[in-house]
Motif scaffolding. Structure first.
Motif, PDB file in Angstrom:
ATOM      1  N   VAL A   1       0.820  -1.287  -0.241  1.00  0.00           N
ATOM      2  CA  VAL A   1      -0.092   0.109   0.222  1.00  0.00           C
ATOM      3  C   VAL A   1       0.818   1.291  -0.318  1.00  0.00           C
ATOM      4  CG1 VAL A   1      -1.014   1.622   1.270  1.00  0.00           C
ATOM      5  CG2 VAL A   1      -1.978  -1.385   0.919  1.00  0.00           C
ATOM      6  N   ARG A   2       0.531   1.718  -0.838  1.00  0.00           N
ATOM      7  CA  ARG A   2       1.765   2.842  -0.640  1.00  0.00           C
ATOM      8  C   ARG A   2       0.459   4.872  -1.495  1.00  0.00           C
ATOM      9  NH1 ARG A   2       4.288   1.399  -4.653  1.00  0.00           N
ATOM     10  NH2 ARG A   2       6.419   1.305  -3.583  1.00  0.00           N
ATOM     11  N   VAL A   3       0.541   5.649  -0.052  1.00  0.00           N
ATOM     12  CA  VAL A   3       0.097   6.363  -0.258  1.00  0.00           C
ATOM     13  C   VAL A   3       0.961   7.865  -0.961  1.00  0.00           C
ATOM     14  CG1 VAL A   3      -0.856   8.779   1.827  1.00  0.00           C
ATOM     15  CG2 VAL A   3      -0.791   6.009   2.385  1.00  0.00           C
ATOM     16  N   PRO A   4      -0.195   7.931  -1.541  1.00  0.00           N
ATOM     17  CA  PRO A   4       0.827   9.713  -2.611  1.00  0.00           C
ATOM     18  C   PRO A   4       1.011  10.228  -1.465  1.00  0.00           C
ATOM     19  CG  PRO A   4      -1.367   8.622  -3.773  1.00  0.00           C
ATOM     20  CD  PRO A   4      -1.521   7.815  -2.278  1.00  0.00           C
ATOM     21  N   ALA A   5       2.088  11.083  -2.276  1.00  0.00           N
ATOM     22  CA  ALA A   5       2.340  12.624  -1.339  1.00  0.00           C
ATOM     23  C   ALA A   5       1.273  13.714  -2.101  1.00  0.00           C
ATOM     24  CB  ALA A   5       3.750  12.917  -2.630  1.00  0.00           C
TER      25      ALA A   5
ATOM     26  N   GLN B   1      -4.153  14.551   5.396  1.00  0.00           N
ATOM     27  CA  GLN B   1      -4.905  13.855   6.467  1.00  0.00           C
ATOM     28  C   GLN B   1      -6.109  13.051   6.782  1.00  0.00           C
ATOM     29  OE1 GLN B   1      -2.943  13.843  10.921  1.00  0.00           O
ATOM     30  NE2 GLN B   1      -4.358  15.811  10.546  1.00  0.00           N
ATOM     31  N   GLY B   2      -6.322  11.847   6.500  1.00  0.00           N
ATOM     32  CA  GLY B   2      -7.479  11.115   7.384  1.00  0.00           C
ATOM     33  C   GLY B   2      -7.410   9.894   7.100  1.00  0.00           C
TER      34      GLY B   2
ATOM     35  N   GLY C   1      -1.794   9.744   8.819  1.00  0.00           N
ATOM     36  CA  GLY C   1      -1.154  11.070   9.590  1.00  0.00           C
ATOM     37  C   GLY C   1      -1.898  10.753  10.634  1.00  0.00           C
ATOM     38  N   VAL C   2      -2.114  11.447  12.669  1.00  0.00           N
ATOM     39  CA  VAL C   2      -2.152  10.872  13.640  1.00  0.00           C
ATOM     40  C   VAL C   2      -3.645  11.096  13.776  1.00  0.00           C
ATOM     41  CG1 VAL C   2      -1.912  11.530  15.564  1.00  0.00           C
ATOM     42  CG2 VAL C   2       0.136  11.920  14.028  1.00  0.00           C
ATOM     43  N   LEU C   3      -4.213  10.140  14.383  1.00  0.00           N
ATOM     44  CA  LEU C   3      -5.586   9.849  14.255  1.00  0.00           C
ATOM     45  C   LEU C   3      -6.369  10.937  15.728  1.00  0.00           C
ATOM     46  CD1 LEU C   3      -8.235   8.210  13.524  1.00  0.00           C
ATOM     47  CD2 LEU C   3      -8.312   7.060  15.525  1.00  0.00           C
ATOM     48  N   SER C   4      -5.250  10.647  16.390  1.00  0.00           N
ATOM     49  CA  SER C   4      -5.318  12.365  17.859  1.00  0.00           C
ATOM     50  C   SER C   4      -5.711  13.511  17.323  1.00  0.00           C
ATOM     51  CB  SER C   4      -4.797  11.741  19.089  1.00  0.00           C
ATOM     52  OG  SER C   4      -3.538  11.607  18.643  1.00  0.00           O
TER      53      SER C   4
ATOM     54  N   LEU D   1     -38.935   7.420   7.151  1.00  0.00           N
ATOM     55  CA  LEU D   1     -38.206   9.072   7.253  1.00  0.00           C
ATOM     56  C   LEU D   1     -37.415   8.515   6.257  1.00  0.00           C
ATOM     57  CD1 LEU D   1     -38.969  10.170  10.982  1.00  0.00           C
ATOM     58  CD2 LEU D   1     -39.586  10.911   8.861  1.00  0.00           C
ATOM     59  N   ASN D   2     -36.431   9.716   5.640  1.00  0.00           N
ATOM     60  CA  ASN D   2     -35.086   9.205   4.696  1.00  0.00           C
ATOM     61  C   ASN D   2     -34.197  10.673   5.281  1.00  0.00           C
ATOM     62  OD1 ASN D   2     -35.938   6.880   3.286  1.00  0.00           O
ATOM     63  ND2 ASN D   2     -36.232   8.746   1.622  1.00  0.00           N
ATOM     64  N   ILE D   3     -33.593  10.062   5.722  1.00  0.00           N
ATOM     65  CA  ILE D   3     -32.708  10.784   6.368  1.00  0.00           C
ATOM     66  C   ILE D   3     -31.133  11.454   6.460  1.00  0.00           C
ATOM     67  CG2 ILE D   3     -31.095  11.376   9.361  1.00  0.00           C
ATOM     68  CD1 ILE D   3     -33.585   9.706  10.229  1.00  0.00           C
ATOM     69  N   GLY D   4     -30.420  12.607   6.088  1.00  0.00           N
ATOM     70  CA  GLY D   4     -29.073  12.068   4.618  1.00  0.00           C
ATOM     71  C   GLY D   4     -28.325  12.705   6.179  1.00  0.00           C
ATOM     72  N   VAL D   5     -27.413  11.706   5.705  1.00  0.00           N
ATOM     73  CA  VAL D   5     -25.900  12.085   6.951  1.00  0.00           C
ATOM     74  C   VAL D   5     -24.530  11.808   5.935  1.00  0.00           C
ATOM     75  CG1 VAL D   5     -25.335  11.299   8.305  1.00  0.00           C
ATOM     76  CG2 VAL D   5     -27.129  10.366   8.564  1.00  0.00           C
ATOM     77  N   ALA D   6     -24.475  13.261   6.472  1.00  0.00           N
ATOM     78  CA  ALA D   6     -22.827  13.914   5.589  1.00  0.00           C
ATOM     79  C   ALA D   6     -21.520  13.961   6.658  1.00  0.00           C
ATOM     80  CB  ALA D   6     -23.011  14.964   5.022  1.00  0.00           C
ATOM     81  N   ASN D   7     -20.503  13.644   6.374  1.00  0.00           N
ATOM     82  CA  ASN D   7     -19.301  13.193   7.332  1.00  0.00           C
ATOM     83  C   ASN D   7     -18.230  14.246   6.598  1.00  0.00           C
ATOM     84  OD1 ASN D   7     -16.782  12.498   8.478  1.00  0.00           O
ATOM     85  ND2 ASN D   7     -17.239  10.393   7.913  1.00  0.00           N
ATOM     86  N   THR D   8     -18.777  15.333   7.187  1.00  0.00           N
ATOM     87  CA  THR D   8     -17.287  16.130   7.575  1.00  0.00           C
ATOM     88  C   THR D   8     -15.930  16.160   7.419  1.00  0.00           C
ATOM     89  OG1 THR D   8     -18.725  17.561   8.639  1.00  0.00           O
ATOM     90  CG2 THR D   8     -19.674  17.723   6.094  1.00  0.00           C
ATOM     91  N   GLY D   9     -15.537  15.220   8.439  1.00  0.00           N
ATOM     92  CA  GLY D   9     -14.219  14.999   9.250  1.00  0.00           C
ATOM     93  C   GLY D   9     -13.599  14.429   8.565  1.00  0.00           C
ATOM     94  N   GLN D  10     -13.042  13.929   9.259  1.00  0.00           N
ATOM     95  CA  GLN D  10     -11.629  12.522   8.679  1.00  0.00           C
ATOM     96  C   GLN D  10     -11.645  11.484   8.840  1.00  0.00           C
ATOM     97  OE1 GLN D  10      -9.358  16.384  10.099  1.00  0.00           O
ATOM     98  NE2 GLN D  10      -7.653  16.706   8.609  1.00  0.00           N
ATOM     99  N   THR D  11     -11.897  11.517   9.960  1.00  0.00           N
ATOM    100  CA  THR D  11     -12.404   9.704  10.364  1.00  0.00           C
ATOM    101  C   THR D  11     -13.334   9.183   9.630  1.00  0.00           C
ATOM    102  OG1 THR D  11     -13.411  10.568  12.117  1.00  0.00           O
ATOM    103  CG2 THR D  11     -11.355  10.219  12.216  1.00  0.00           C
ATOM    104  N   PHE D  12     -13.273   8.011   9.943  1.00  0.00           N
ATOM    105  CA  PHE D  12     -14.659   6.794   9.528  1.00  0.00           C
ATOM    106  C   PHE D  12     -15.514   7.546  10.479  1.00  0.00           C
ATOM    107  CE2 PHE D  12     -11.479   3.898   8.434  1.00  0.00           C
ATOM    108  CZ  PHE D  12     -11.072   3.984   6.886  1.00  0.00           C
ATOM    109  N   ALA D  13     -17.144   7.212  10.355  1.00  0.00           N
ATOM    110  CA  ALA D  13     -18.218   7.748  11.639  1.00  0.00           C
ATOM    111  C   ALA D  13     -19.029   7.041  11.368  1.00  0.00           C
ATOM    112  CB  ALA D  13     -17.641   9.254  11.346  1.00  0.00           C
TER     113      ALA D  13
END
Length: 344
Positions: free
Chosen positions: A131-135, A139-140, A184-187, A209-221
């Protein structure tokens, strides 16, 4: 990241029907098998098998890991392997795309995986990959995957019949294991879910009910919470469970809401707990649209049409009837012509 585990062995039906792989409330699909073959991380020194691969590295770095592919059947099996791209399923949860196709996104981070392997019955083989992360990758947390399936498609099987007609399909067994990569650093990362909108829908007699959920952060949620609506002076509450949404992605969580009236605008509120004591909230008006009322119209011999009660103009119904009669007449003429040709 939710550590709960559920099996993932998707049966994909080619040319006749398609079965969507079940989604998971975890950040990655777990390792496992389908009774024919399996794909897992290699066991650790204590013999424990991780549910999926987890790697942590900086942008521009690479890491090597080892997958264990096994033949759980009674005959030798030729298997093919592929890298996959992790995505959020439409209703939340981890899913994968681009298997056995050109790579895209995080799937392109995986390299060095053997394309095919032939295993005797009951045998297993270790397959290294990189697994090679591109330069410059922000972070995320990111999700890729490894997929295995039989190299030779199985014979078709009957999947349905109706009188003299029948349908057949080739069912491809496929197993995918997730590769979760923390860059990066998870914390130091932000975890954030948002509820941008909520809408109502009627599925037969059941309100939803159809509830929209958006992840605007950097971690799985992922999260759990409640939805409540008030109509005619009565409040009803429903449990909300949102499976994993990948960073910078979104999903629509469907929540059955029996008892909510149709065709009425009502105040509703939704809260969703996630992360370390975080809560996403939404409040507003929701209407569950009433399904259109319909009735059946007889348009000709043995022919019927379902039309809304709002109605179709009489002249249009007449045209439908005339069209049905013309088709019936044409069928009779063609049948007679065929009989004559058969006698000649």
């Amino acid at each position: 990241m939710n550590q709960s585990i559920r099996g993932l062995a998707a049966a994909v039906v080619v040319a006749a029907l398609a079965v969507v792989a079940p989604v998971l409330p975890a950040a990655a699909a777990p390792a496992g098998g389908n009774g024919q073959f399996g794909l897992t991380p290699v066991p650790d020194s204590a013999g424990r098998v991780a549910p999926y691969f987890t790697l942590t590295m900086a942008a521009g770095e690479s890491a090597t890991d080892i997958a264990l592919v096994s033949n759980e059947g009674l005959l030798a099996e030729k298997l093919k392997l592929s890298r996959a791209t992790g995505v959020t399923a439409g209703n939340g949860g981890s899913a994968f795309s681009q298997e056995f196709k050109g790579c895209s996104g995080t799937g392109c981070w995986v390299s060095g995986l053997a394309g095919e392997v032939t295993l005797p019955a009951g045998a297993a083989e270790q397959l290294p990959f990189v697994v090679r992360v591109p330069a410059g990758t922000p972070q995320g947390q990111y999700l890729a995957g490894l997929t295995v399936e039989a190299a030779v498609p199985p014979p078709s099987v009957q999947v349905g019949s109706n009188g003299k007609a029948s349908a057949r399909a080739i069912i491809i067994q496929r197993v995918t294991v997730g590769v979760a990569v923390t860059v990066g650093v998870l914390s130091q990362m932000t975890t954030r879910l948002r509820i941008p909108d909520v809408s109502g829908q009627a599925i037969g007699p059941t309100a939803r009910l159809n509830i929209g959920v958006a992840n605007t952060g950097q971690t799985f949620a992922h999260g759990t919470g409640k939805a409540s609506c008030t109509a005619a002076g009565r409040s009803r509450s429903f449990t909300v469970f949102a499976s994993t949404v990948l960073p910078h992605d979104q999903a629509v969580i469907a929540v059955n809401a029996p008892g909510l009236p149709e065709g009425v605008s009502m105040p509703c509120a939704v809260w969703l707990g996630y992360g370390n004591g975080l809560i996403a909230r939404w409040a507003g008006q929701v209407t569950v649209p009433a399904p259109p009322r319909v009735h059946i119209v007889h348009t000709g011999p043995g022919a019927y049409a379902i039309v809304p009660d709002a109605g179709i103009p009489t002249w249009a119904i007449a045209l439908l009837a005339v069209g049905a009669l013309l088709l019936a007449a044409m069928a009779v003429v063609l049948l007679r012509l065929r009989r004559r040709r058969g006698v000649a």
